[in-house]
Design an enzyme around this catalytic site. Structure first.
Site, PDB file in Angstrom:
ATOM      1  N   ASP A  72      -4.818 -12.989   3.126  1.00 31.65           N
ATOM      2  CA  ASP A  72      -5.835 -12.365   3.851  1.00 31.65           C
ATOM      3  C   ASP A  72      -7.116 -12.574   2.834  1.00 31.65           C
ATOM      4  O   ASP A  72      -8.063 -12.198   3.307  1.00 31.65           O
ATOM      5  CB  ASP A  72      -5.634 -10.688   4.332  1.00 31.65           C
ATOM      6  CG  ASP A  72      -5.131  -9.884   3.098  1.00 31.65           C
ATOM      7  OD1 ASP A  72      -4.752 -10.621   2.208  1.00 31.65           O
ATOM      8  OD2 ASP A  72      -4.814  -8.836   3.478  1.00 31.65           O
ATOM      9  N   HIS A  94      -6.311  -7.284  -0.723  1.00 35.33           N
ATOM     10  CA  HIS A  94      -6.624  -5.758  -0.816  1.00 35.33           C
ATOM     11  C   HIS A  94      -5.630  -5.233  -2.222  1.00 35.33           C
ATOM     12  O   HIS A  94      -4.719  -5.882  -2.273  1.00 35.33           O
ATOM     13  CB  HIS A  94      -5.980  -4.908   0.251  1.00 35.33           C
ATOM     14  CG  HIS A  94      -6.642  -5.237   1.662  1.00 35.33           C
ATOM     15  ND1 HIS A  94      -6.086  -6.229   2.309  1.00 35.33           N
ATOM     16  CD2 HIS A  94      -7.821  -4.750   2.146  1.00 35.33           C
ATOM     17  CE1 HIS A  94      -6.900  -6.381   3.533  1.00 35.33           C
ATOM     18  NE2 HIS A  94      -8.041  -5.610   3.215  1.00 35.33           N
ATOM     19  N   ASP A 129      -2.551 -10.481  -2.525  1.00 31.97           N
ATOM     20  CA  ASP A 129      -3.268  -9.970  -1.381  1.00 31.97           C
ATOM     21  C   ASP A 129      -4.598  -9.658  -1.490  1.00 31.97           C
ATOM     22  O   ASP A 129      -5.028  -9.289  -2.722  1.00 31.97           O
ATOM     23  CB  ASP A 129      -2.509  -8.940  -0.947  1.00 31.97           C
ATOM     24  CG  ASP A 129      -2.827  -8.408   0.684  1.00 31.97           C
ATOM     25  OD1 ASP A 129      -2.030  -8.791   1.602  1.00 31.97           O
ATOM     26  OD2 ASP A 129      -3.786  -7.665   0.686  1.00 31.97           O
ATOM     27  N   HIS A 176       0.709  -1.320   0.072  1.00 31.73           N
ATOM     28  CA  HIS A 176       0.011   0.270  -0.133  1.00 31.73           C
ATOM     29  C   HIS A 176       0.872   1.031  -0.090  1.00 31.73           C
ATOM     30  O   HIS A 176       0.369   2.274  -0.129  1.00 31.73           O
ATOM     31  CB  HIS A 176      -0.961   0.017   1.156  1.00 31.73           C
ATOM     32  CG  HIS A 176      -1.846  -1.034   1.268  1.00 31.73           C
ATOM     33  ND1 HIS A 176      -2.806  -1.170   0.098  1.00 31.73           N
ATOM     34  CD2 HIS A 176      -2.317  -2.075   2.140  1.00 31.73           C
ATOM     35  CE1 HIS A 176      -3.621  -2.231   0.362  1.00 31.73           C
ATOM     36  NE2 HIS A 176      -3.326  -2.926   1.541  1.00 31.73           N
TER      37      HIS A 176
END
Ligand SMILES: [Zn+2]
Length: 342
Positions: A285, A198, A196, A160
């Protein structure tokens, strides 16, 4: 497969983060890396080594000089106020505000260099962040010396973090730093595949206008899911990078079968690009039991992810990203890695 791990990750342990109006213990905690390390040992994956120390210039190949300088001094500036708790931002240069004038005060800097409040800075954060990047760089160096694969057990994670911004538990973008290192040391074309849950907004933004680093991401649809403001399917790259960015946003409730079908498409995109080496932003995740995510992958699906990545047949660096079901994170990570290794 070689694993690179630093005990320095423990130096970063934020006390709390905002989650739906409450301060809660940080989901991104040191026990995550402990669980993964135990599982790597248990699976007999291969040797585990400490990272080499790399020059700061490897960081500023993808991050701006002022941002790295901010990370280096943020805790000192914060503690000089007499504060002893974690440094957290509370104001951001969003729409209609100036984004071109860095503030002098640390309260302003924290927001200027962040996309959200999920980035506590503690006394040991910079040391941990620097060692995390060193893990990724050491893995990349291992590939340049002829290895077929490596696993950088990075903590804190990185995908991120943009060129000039931290966010979502990430400070330096370990995968992007490693991809750039591979480019600088013999690889003409590098692909980053982000699995991931996200979207890897930082990685996408760093390479968005470049044709030499391909970025593919499967993730929760930003209409529903963090980071909300990037990761849509129509983001295909710009300029020389047009066509070198591909997003597969998927809805809440996505099952392993649906996920693997999308992964097959991303793998085909990467094969068509023809990279010399591949960097995997490895978050788990997507697991059904993850406390902050909404996909439904099971342990077998992680093995299948590793097998599909192996089908590319390229030197591959795995870089640890997210995964917050702490009791299961180790098994899910090693499922991907052993799936890859066959
Ligand atoms: Zn994630």
């Amino acid at each position: 497969m070689l694993t690179i791990h630093s005990e320095d990750h423990r130096l970063h342990h934020g006390a709390a983060e905002f989650y739906r109006g409450r301060l809660v213990p940080c989901f991104e905690m040191p026990s995550r890396a402990d669980q993964v390390l135990d599982a790597v040992r248990g699976a007999g994956l291969g040797p585990i080594v400490a990272p080499d120390r790399f020059d700061r210039s490897a960081l500023t190949r993808v991050h701006t000089e002022d941002f790295v300088a901010f990370l280096e001094t943020a805790w000192d500036e914060w503690s000089a106020l007499g504060e002893t708790g974690d440094a957290l931002p509370y104001a951001w240069p969003a729409a209609d505000l100036r984004q071109d004038v860095p503030p002098d005060h640390i309260d302003g800097k924290l927001g200027f260099y962040a996309i959200d409040a999920a980035v506590p800075i503690t006394a040991g954060t910079w040391a941990a962040v620097r060692s995390s990047a060193d893990c990724a760089l050491t893995g990349a160096r291992h590939l340049t010396r002829g290895a077929h694969s490596a696993f950088a057990l990075c903590r804190p994670p990185g995908h991120h973090a943009g060129a000039r911004a931290m966010g979502g538990f990430c400070y330096l973008n370990n995968a992007a730093i490693a991809a750039q290192y591979l480019r600088d040391h013999g690889a003409a074309r590098v692909a980053v595949l982000d699995v991931d849950y996200h979207h890897g907004n930082g990685t996408q933004a760093i390479f968005y206008d470049r044709g030499d680093v391909f970025f593919a991401s499967l993730h929760g649809d930003p209409r529903q899911e963090y980071p909300f403001f990037l990761g849509h399917a129509d983001e295909r790259g710009s300029g020389a990078g047009l066509g070198a960015n591909v997003n597969y946003p998927l809805p809440w409730g996505t099952t392993g079968a649906d996920y693997l079908a999308a992964l097959d498409c991303a793998i085909a995109d990467i094969a068509a690009f023809g990279p010399d080496s591949v960097v995997i932003s490895l978050g788990v995740d997507t697991f059904a039991e993850d406390p902050i995510s909404h996909f439904k992958l099971r342990a077998d699906d992680f093995t299948a992810i590793g097998q599909r990545i192996a089908s590319l047949g390229r030197p591959t660096l795995f870089v640890m990203e997210g995964g917050y079901a702490v009791a299961d994170i180790g098994g899910n990570v090693t499922a991907v890695l052993t799936g890859f290794s066959g």
